[in-house]
Every structure is written in C-alpha cells, then in structure tokens.
Write an enzyme that holds these catalytic residues in place. Structure first.
Site, PDB file in Angstrom:
ATOM      1  N   ARG A   1       4.939  -6.178   0.947  1.00 32.92           N
ATOM      2  CA  ARG A   1       5.112  -6.602  -0.439  1.00 32.92           C
ATOM      3  C   ARG A   1       3.741  -6.898  -1.041  1.00 32.92           C
ATOM      4  O   ARG A   1       2.804  -7.282  -0.323  1.00 32.92           O
ATOM      5  CB  ARG A   1       5.953  -7.886  -0.506  1.00 32.92           C
ATOM      6  CG  ARG A   1       7.433  -7.653  -0.368  1.00 32.92           C
ATOM      7  CD  ARG A   1       8.022  -6.992  -1.614  1.00 32.92           C
ATOM      8  NE  ARG A   1       9.461  -6.865  -1.532  1.00 32.92           N
ATOM      9  CZ  ARG A   1      10.111  -5.769  -1.161  1.00 32.92           C
ATOM     10  NH1 ARG A   1       9.448  -4.681  -0.792  1.00 32.92           N
ATOM     11  NH2 ARG A   1      11.429  -5.739  -1.143  1.00 32.92           N
TER      12      ARG A   1
ATOM     13  N   HIS B   1       5.112   2.364  -4.598  1.00 36.27           N
ATOM     14  CA  HIS B   1       6.256   1.708  -3.925  1.00 36.27           C
ATOM     15  C   HIS B   1       7.318   2.760  -3.549  1.00 36.27           C
ATOM     16  O   HIS B   1       8.498   2.639  -3.914  1.00 36.27           O
ATOM     17  CB  HIS B   1       6.868   0.618  -4.811  1.00 36.27           C
ATOM     18  CG  HIS B   1       7.642  -0.407  -4.026  1.00 36.27           C
ATOM     19  ND1 HIS B   1       7.679  -1.749  -4.345  1.00 36.27           N
ATOM     20  CD2 HIS B   1       8.420  -0.284  -2.915  1.00 36.27           C
ATOM     21  CE1 HIS B   1       8.449  -2.399  -3.486  1.00 36.27           C
ATOM     22  NE2 HIS B   1       8.911  -1.525  -2.600  1.00 36.27           N
TER      23      HIS B   1
HETATM   24  C1  GLV Z   1      11.736  -1.864  -0.883  1.00 37.34           C
HETATM   25  O1  GLV Z   1      10.662  -2.347  -0.958  1.00 37.34           O
HETATM   26  C2  GLV Z   1      12.831  -2.443  -0.170  1.00 37.34           C
HETATM   27  O2  GLV Z   1      12.944  -3.674  -0.065  1.00 37.34           O
HETATM   28  O3  GLV Z   1      13.640  -1.659   0.332  1.00 37.34           O
END
Ligand code: GLV
Length: 311
Positions: A226, A274
């Site tokens: 994260r 991401h």
């Molecule tokens: C993405 O970051 C997830 O939590 O799957």
C-alpha cells in the site's frame, strides 16, 4: 437474497449481473447507486464504499472486499464493526501478484528501465556487470497468500528468497525472519526488498529512511503493498544518494498518483498504476458466490479480517 455491489461503478453492473447469473442465479444483484430497500440487503461486495452506507443495511450478514486489502472498508468510521469482512484472495490473485513481482524483479536485475530510457535518447550503453537472478537476494515483507506465492515463484526462477513477517508466519521451505528483533538481519541480507504487507497501524511508514539504510548499498525496492507503507521523500532521498538503486512502485499514498509527483520522472523509478493483482469480474463473482453459499450453510469462511491482527 440480495447482494449490493460497489465495484467498477454503474457501468460495470451489467457485467456483474451476467457473471452472477452463472455463479449464483438465485442472487438478486443490485448496484450501489440503485434505490433499494436497505432491509433487503444481505451481502455487500465493495471497494472503498462511501462512509456511512454500509451502516444503513440492518440485515447485512457479510461484507466482501473486492480486493485483497480491507483498509478501504475500515476507513469508514461508521462501519458496523460486528460484521465479518471477507478479503478477496483467489488463486488468480496470487498468480497475478507473483508474476508482477517476478516481472519487476527481473526488470530490476537486468536494468530494463535504464535500457528503455537509453533507447528514448538513442543511446547505446552496455552495462559493466550483468546480474542474473541467483545474484540478487530477494527479501519479501509480508508472508500472507500473496507473499508466499511470490516467494515460491521467484525461488523457482533462481532468486535466493527469504521472508519477513511481523508475526510468526513463515515461508514453507525458505528462510524466514520474524518480528522487530530480526528485521535488521533480514534487511542486511536483502538486495531486493519486496513489500506485500497489509496496511495496518503498525506497518504505516515502514518503508522509511531507517529501514532503507539497513539494506546493503545498491539495493532496490518493489512496493505492491500500500502507499501508506512508504515515506516517499525517504525513498527519493535514498535513490538520489545512490543507496537505493531502483524502485518499482505500484501503490501510492494518493491514487491516481498526481502529475506533479517527482516519482513520475525519477530515472530510478518505474511507476505502475496499482495494477499488480486485479482479478477480473468473473473470478471475483465466482469467489463471492462461493463465500455466500458457504456463509448460508453456516460454514467458517476463509480470509476473514481479524481486528486483532489488523488485516
Ligand atoms: C488491491 O490493492 C487489493 O487490495 O486487492
């Protein structure tokens, strides 16, 4: 039985309905924006639900995260804390993450960013010392499903892999370090640090100046955990001083990463949006249908958020 979905926006609801017709035809699927009787909602499949909404469903039985993390759900201060939250961990998520980490590790090992940057300047440069996987000791922080799958794949390709977790988790068949006491040893033996930790109060800012300084000079970083794990300025400083060689970053404190972020143009950084592990709607519908069926049968569910551990 009604499932309400907040994932992919209103434009995704037709596809969700089509998927659930296959995997759970008895479910009545509602979009988050639809005006439904709150008492009719039994299940919620959500990503970053707007604060307050989950608390309006008095008969909700289970919250299902559309991703592996649950931080985007816990951010709601009015979240009904008594309800179980299931994390979306599927075989496909594990494969996607493991292949993202492998790709990134090989790109770092072979200096692909520098080669591509050279190409954009029509510059022919042969690196002095060519590294192969066996030369790069990979240290994986976070030994959940994603960490273990990544460790196993990298190890099969020839990277020497070890793992570290805050608690007592270990890597089957591979060296593992645990807790604060062994963190320094773990870092000292890591040429490529991979962060796959969950976002909790105790992991916030863990990729900071002190942590990075304990890596050998010239080490590199992959963060697919994260954004909250990173102290971005500390990472930039470590790259600028040459202590850190390269970083591949998939997650950021603010997403999308703002155009003015210096990370975009840093020669040592690859920014990815991401995208490390995003199972498709078919996979998530299949998994959600299994969870709902198991819950209706009163069975224990896998990967339920544990408030004690924080993930
Ligand atoms: C993405 O970051 C997830 O939590 O799957």
């Amino acid at each position: 039985m009604r499932l309400i979905i907040n994932s992919g926006g209103p434009q995704a609801i037709d596809e969700w309905r089509a998927q659930f017709r296959v995997f759970a035809p008895e479910l009545d699927v509602a979009g988050w924006q639809e005006d439904v009787d709150p008492s009719s909602v039994d299940y919620a499949l959500v990503w970053a639900p707007d604060a307050g909404r989950l608390a309006t469903f008095p008969n909700l039985k289970l919250i299902i995260s559309a991703g592996a993390g649950v931080d985007h759900i816990l951010a709601d201060p009015t979240l009904p804390r008594h309800l179980p939250i299931a994390r979306m961990v599927t075989a496909r998520t594990q494969t996607e993450m493991a292949e993202f980490v492998l790709t990134s590790a090989l790109m770092i090992t072979r200096g692909v960013k520098r080669i591509v940057d050279n190409q954009s300047r029509r510059h022919w440069e042969i690196f002095d010392s060519l590294r192969v996987a066996a030369d790069v000791r990979v240290g994986i922080m976070g030994l959940g499903h994603l960490g273990v799958a990544s460790a196993q794949l990298l190890s099969r390709v020839g990277f020497p892999v070890s793992g570290w977790s805050r608690g007592a988790s270990t890597l089957p068949g591979l060296p593992s370090y645990a807790g604060q006491e062994q963190f320094g040893d773990f870092l000292a033996n890591t040429d490529l640090l991979v962060c796959l930790l969950p976002a909790t109060d105790s992991t916030r800012g863990i990729l900071n100046r002190d942590t990075l300084s304990r890596l050998p000079k010239g080490a590199s970083l992959i963060n697919a955990g994260r954004g909250s794990h990173m102290v971005t300025q500390d990472i930039l400083d470590a790259l600028d001083s040459g202590h850190l060689d390269q970083a591949i970053l998939d997650v950021f404190e603010q997403e999308p990463l703002p155009p003015e972020s210096p990370l975009w143009s840093h020669p040592g950084v690859i920014v990815t949006p991401h995208c490390a592990a995003i199972p498709d709607r078919k996979e998530r519908a299949r998994h959600t249908a299994l969870l709902i069926a198991a819950n209706e049968r009163g069975e224990a569910l896998p990967n339920i958020y544990d408030p004690q551990r924080g993930y």
